[in-house]
Write a protein that holds these residues in place. Sequence first.
Motif, mmCIF file in Angstrom:
data_model
loop_
_atom_site.group_PDB
_atom_site.id
_atom_site.type_symbol
_atom_site.label_atom_id
_atom_site.label_comp_id
_atom_site.label_asym_id
_atom_site.label_seq_id
_atom_site.Cartn_x
_atom_site.Cartn_y
_atom_site.Cartn_z
ATOM 1 N N ARG A 1 0.847 -1.218 0.000
ATOM 2 C CA ARG A 1 0.000 0.000 0.000
ATOM 3 C C ARG A 1 0.878 1.264 0.000
ATOM 4 O O ARG A 1 0.604 2.215 -0.725
ATOM 5 C CB ARG A 1 -0.905 0.038 1.238
ATOM 6 C CG ARG A 1 -1.620 -1.257 1.523
ATOM 7 C CD ARG A 1 -2.965 -1.328 0.867
ATOM 8 N NE ARG A 1 -3.400 -2.723 0.893
ATOM 9 C CZ ARG A 1 -3.984 -3.339 -0.107
ATOM 10 N NH1 ARG A 1 -4.212 -2.698 -1.252
ATOM 11 N NH2 ARG A 1 -4.357 -4.582 -0.010
ATOM 12 N N HIS B 1 1.931 7.082 -6.743
ATOM 13 C CA HIS B 1 0.817 7.896 -7.236
ATOM 14 C C HIS B 1 0.858 9.240 -6.515
ATOM 15 O O HIS B 1 1.927 9.823 -6.383
ATOM 16 C CB HIS B 1 -0.516 7.151 -7.038
ATOM 17 C CG HIS B 1 -0.608 5.918 -7.885
ATOM 18 N ND1 HIS B 1 0.021 4.732 -7.564
ATOM 19 C CD2 HIS B 1 -1.204 5.715 -9.085
ATOM 20 C CE1 HIS B 1 -0.207 3.830 -8.510
ATOM 21 N NE2 HIS B 1 -0.960 4.406 -9.455
ATOM 22 N N ASN B 2 -0.291 9.685 -6.047
ATOM 23 C CA ASN B 2 -0.307 10.976 -5.343
ATOM 24 C C ASN B 2 -0.001 10.754 -3.876
ATOM 25 O O ASN B 2 -0.663 9.946 -3.213
ATOM 26 C CB ASN B 2 -1.690 11.610 -5.489
ATOM 27 C CG ASN B 2 -1.995 11.926 -6.941
ATOM 28 O OD1 ASN B 2 -1.176 12.539 -7.626
ATOM 29 N ND2 ASN B 2 -3.156 11.488 -7.417
ATOM 30 N N ARG B 3 1.015 11.441 -3.366
ATOM 31 C CA ARG B 3 1.326 11.325 -1.945
ATOM 32 C C ARG B 3 0.177 11.928 -1.147
ATOM 33 O O ARG B 3 -0.393 12.940 -1.549
ATOM 34 C CB ARG B 3 2.624 12.075 -1.612
ATOM 35 C CG ARG B 3 3.843 11.534 -2.329
ATOM 36 C CD ARG B 3 4.147 10.111 -1.901
ATOM 37 N NE ARG B 3 4.777 10.053 -0.581
ATOM 38 C CZ ARG B 3 6.091 10.040 -0.415
ATOM 39 N NH1 ARG B 3 6.910 10.082 -1.453
ATOM 40 N NH2 ARG B 3 6.600 9.977 0.785
ATOM 41 N N TYR C 1 2.247 1.788 -3.397
ATOM 42 C CA TYR C 1 1.229 2.315 -4.320
ATOM 43 C C TYR C 1 1.110 3.824 -4.145
ATOM 44 O O TYR C 1 1.087 4.587 -5.109
ATOM 45 C CB TYR C 1 -0.130 1.634 -4.060
ATOM 46 C CG TYR C 1 -1.233 2.184 -4.935
ATOM 47 C CD1 TYR C 1 -1.502 1.616 -6.187
ATOM 48 C CD2 TYR C 1 -1.996 3.280 -4.525
ATOM 49 C CE1 TYR C 1 -2.499 2.125 -6.999
ATOM 50 C CE2 TYR C 1 -2.994 3.799 -5.338
ATOM 51 C CZ TYR C 1 -3.253 3.217 -6.575
ATOM 52 O OH TYR C 1 -4.232 3.736 -7.377
ATOM 53 N N ILE C 2 0.996 4.217 -2.884
ATOM 54 C CA ILE C 2 0.830 5.656 -2.604
ATOM 55 C C ILE C 2 2.032 6.438 -3.110
ATOM 56 O O ILE C 2 1.902 7.499 -3.729
ATOM 57 C CB ILE C 2 0.601 5.876 -1.087
ATOM 58 C CG1 ILE C 2 -0.727 5.249 -0.669
ATOM 59 C CG2 ILE C 2 0.624 7.365 -0.732
ATOM 60 C CD1 ILE C 2 -0.919 5.103 0.832
ATOM 61 N N GLU D 1 -5.795 6.511 -3.112
ATOM 62 C CA GLU D 1 -4.623 6.526 -2.229
ATOM 63 C C GLU D 1 -5.073 6.399 -0.770
ATOM 64 O O GLU D 1 -4.469 5.651 0.019
ATOM 65 C CB GLU D 1 -3.825 7.833 -2.411
ATOM 66 C CG GLU D 1 -3.034 7.915 -3.704
ATOM 67 C CD GLU D 1 -3.884 8.294 -4.923
ATOM 68 O OE1 GLU D 1 -5.124 8.423 -4.780
ATOM 69 O OE2 GLU D 1 -3.322 8.427 -6.018
ATOM 70 N N TYR D 2 -6.149 7.144 -0.440
ATOM 71 C CA TYR D 2 -6.616 7.073 0.948
ATOM 72 C C TYR D 2 -7.174 5.680 1.283
ATOM 73 O O TYR D 2 -7.060 5.214 2.417
ATOM 74 C CB TYR D 2 -7.666 8.165 1.216
ATOM 75 C CG TYR D 2 -7.029 9.503 1.513
ATOM 76 C CD1 TYR D 2 -6.155 9.640 2.597
ATOM 77 C CD2 TYR D 2 -7.290 10.626 0.728
ATOM 78 C CE1 TYR D 2 -5.564 10.870 2.875
ATOM 79 C CE2 TYR D 2 -6.697 11.843 1.004
ATOM 80 C CZ TYR D 2 -5.835 11.968 2.082
ATOM 81 O OH TYR D 2 -5.236 13.161 2.364
ATOM 82 N N HIS E 1 -6.013 2.898 0.095
ATOM 83 C CA HIS E 1 -4.822 2.081 0.387
ATOM 84 C C HIS E 1 -4.287 2.400 1.779
ATOM 85 O O HIS E 1 -3.878 1.484 2.512
ATOM 86 C CB HIS E 1 -3.745 2.337 -0.682
ATOM 87 C CG HIS E 1 -3.994 1.564 -1.952
ATOM 88 N ND1 HIS E 1 -3.634 0.245 -2.090
ATOM 89 C CD2 HIS E 1 -4.596 1.925 -3.115
ATOM 90 C CE1 HIS E 1 -3.984 -0.186 -3.303
ATOM 91 N NE2 HIS E 1 -4.581 0.826 -3.941
ATOM 92 N N ARG F 1 -8.232 11.873 -4.505
ATOM 93 C CA ARG F 1 -7.209 10.972 -3.957
ATOM 94 C C ARG F 1 -7.844 9.817 -3.153
ATOM 95 O O ARG F 1 -7.236 9.271 -2.248
ATOM 96 C CB ARG F 1 -6.256 11.757 -3.065
ATOM 97 C CG ARG F 1 -5.509 12.801 -3.858
ATOM 98 C CD ARG F 1 -4.405 13.440 -3.101
ATOM 99 N NE ARG F 1 -3.709 14.361 -4.009
ATOM 100 C CZ ARG F 1 -2.617 15.024 -3.695
ATOM 101 N NH1 ARG F 1 -2.087 14.866 -2.505
ATOM 102 N NH2 ARG F 1 -2.046 15.827 -4.556
#
Lengths: 225, 279
Positions: free
Chosen positions: A105, A112-114, A108-109, A181-182, A184, A178
């Motif tokens: 996870r 992509h977008n932090r 992945y973050i 991302e959240y 994950h 996002r």
Amino acid sequence: MTQLRHFELELADLKRSIVAMGDMVDRAVALAVEGVASPSADLRERARTLEDGIDAMETVIEDRCHTIIALQNPMVRDLRFIISAMSIASDLEQVGDHAESVSKRAHYIACHNRVENPPELGELGRLAQAMLRQSMDAFVTGDGAVTRKVIEDEPTTDRQTKACYAFIQERMAQDASRIKEYTHLLRAVSSLEQIGDLAMAIAEETVFMHQAQMIRHNHDSLKKE
Amino acid sequence: MPAISAPSTASPSAALPQSSADQAPYTGDPAYIRIVDYDFFYGTHQALFKIGMEIPERQVTAFIGPSGCGKSTLLRNINRMNDLVDGANHRGDITVGGKTIYDRNLEVTSLRKRIGMVFQKSNPFPKSIYENVVYGLRTSGVNDRRVLDQACEEALRGSALWDEVKDRLHHSALGLSGGQQQRLCIARAVAIKPEVLLMDEPCSALDPIATGRVEELILELKKQFTVVIVTHNMQQAARVSDKTAFFYLGKLIEYDKTITIFTNPSVKQTEDYITGRFG
């Protein structure tokens, strides 16, 4: 007494294997905690390699336990030790799965977008890792005080998890772009919480192993030393 | 001699002879055999020291311990077999069903009718299967053929041997296999309807299949008899007994429920013995 000595060597060997597996899992959890704080592709790869090793260790330990049960007729504390070894190996394997999941996870973050981590996340990871280490200490020493500490820490991980969830849900509501991302991040938090739960399960198992007492659903019965 | 009930065609357990204890309502007396401050000597050698224990009714109690610990000596004292040993002497008391076995007016032979015994090595008489089973009844004066036939069938059914020997009851018992001979000895013991069955390593000379049958039989027998078994086989004690007593050097070290003795004994010596670390 040659046969007994051989049996005792097998038990000692099994114990060493569990400790070695615990050490490997501890490293996987450390990578997970590090990955959450500062994700990187390298950490992800190392976590994957460790996970393969952990799975292999579980199979070896389980096989060794089956062999001892089949050939040596272990009784009383020896039998409890074998039963606990199988249960702890299974718990450790699950911790390994969760640790790898956290690393995945985090990776992945990072790719992509932090997103901003909840303030409690770092402490949750450290506490889960500390609980795991303490539960493995209890496995080796049978120290009831250490077991009690692990059990007492578990509600704190619950509180931290809830705080992390609340933080993430708030951010999700604020920034739908996002949401992946959240999501994950949410699952990483859940995995860290479950690492804490599994550490407690290992600590409970050590009480059975050392004191022949089942405390899984009755922590009050843990004998004060 | 209590009346003999008709043999049943149902399960072997249902066909078991009714023991004298069976005539009264089952109370599960927790102290059917009571051993009180019991010392025992072979001449000047003291073999048992201050044994105190209560053996429950219609349960299986196992005596375990290393060779020479006194477990067989105690077992043999419960029906006074050791009276036959020169220089045998005791202090303390043993009661069975509330009555002391050392009553001066008690005939030892009548005590042994109440307390049957099965030995390590099967010891059938050189007679037919039938005559072996009814031997105890004949020596008690029972000669009615129908009664003897009925008792023989009941005892053999109760000992899970009937189906194997029903067509050759008048053949020599010595032609049976070791496992069958041991079950025949159990049939002989139960035919006289004892209250208690003492078993001194009854499976030590048997193969695993015969052992399994005798163990199954013990679990059936306990429904009607109080069983005390001496065994060196820890797994056997764990499998068949409700309570286990561990003896060492003539002393009772620990006595508790079998599940406790084999999972969490109180005394380290017990655990060390069970796990093979001494003895």
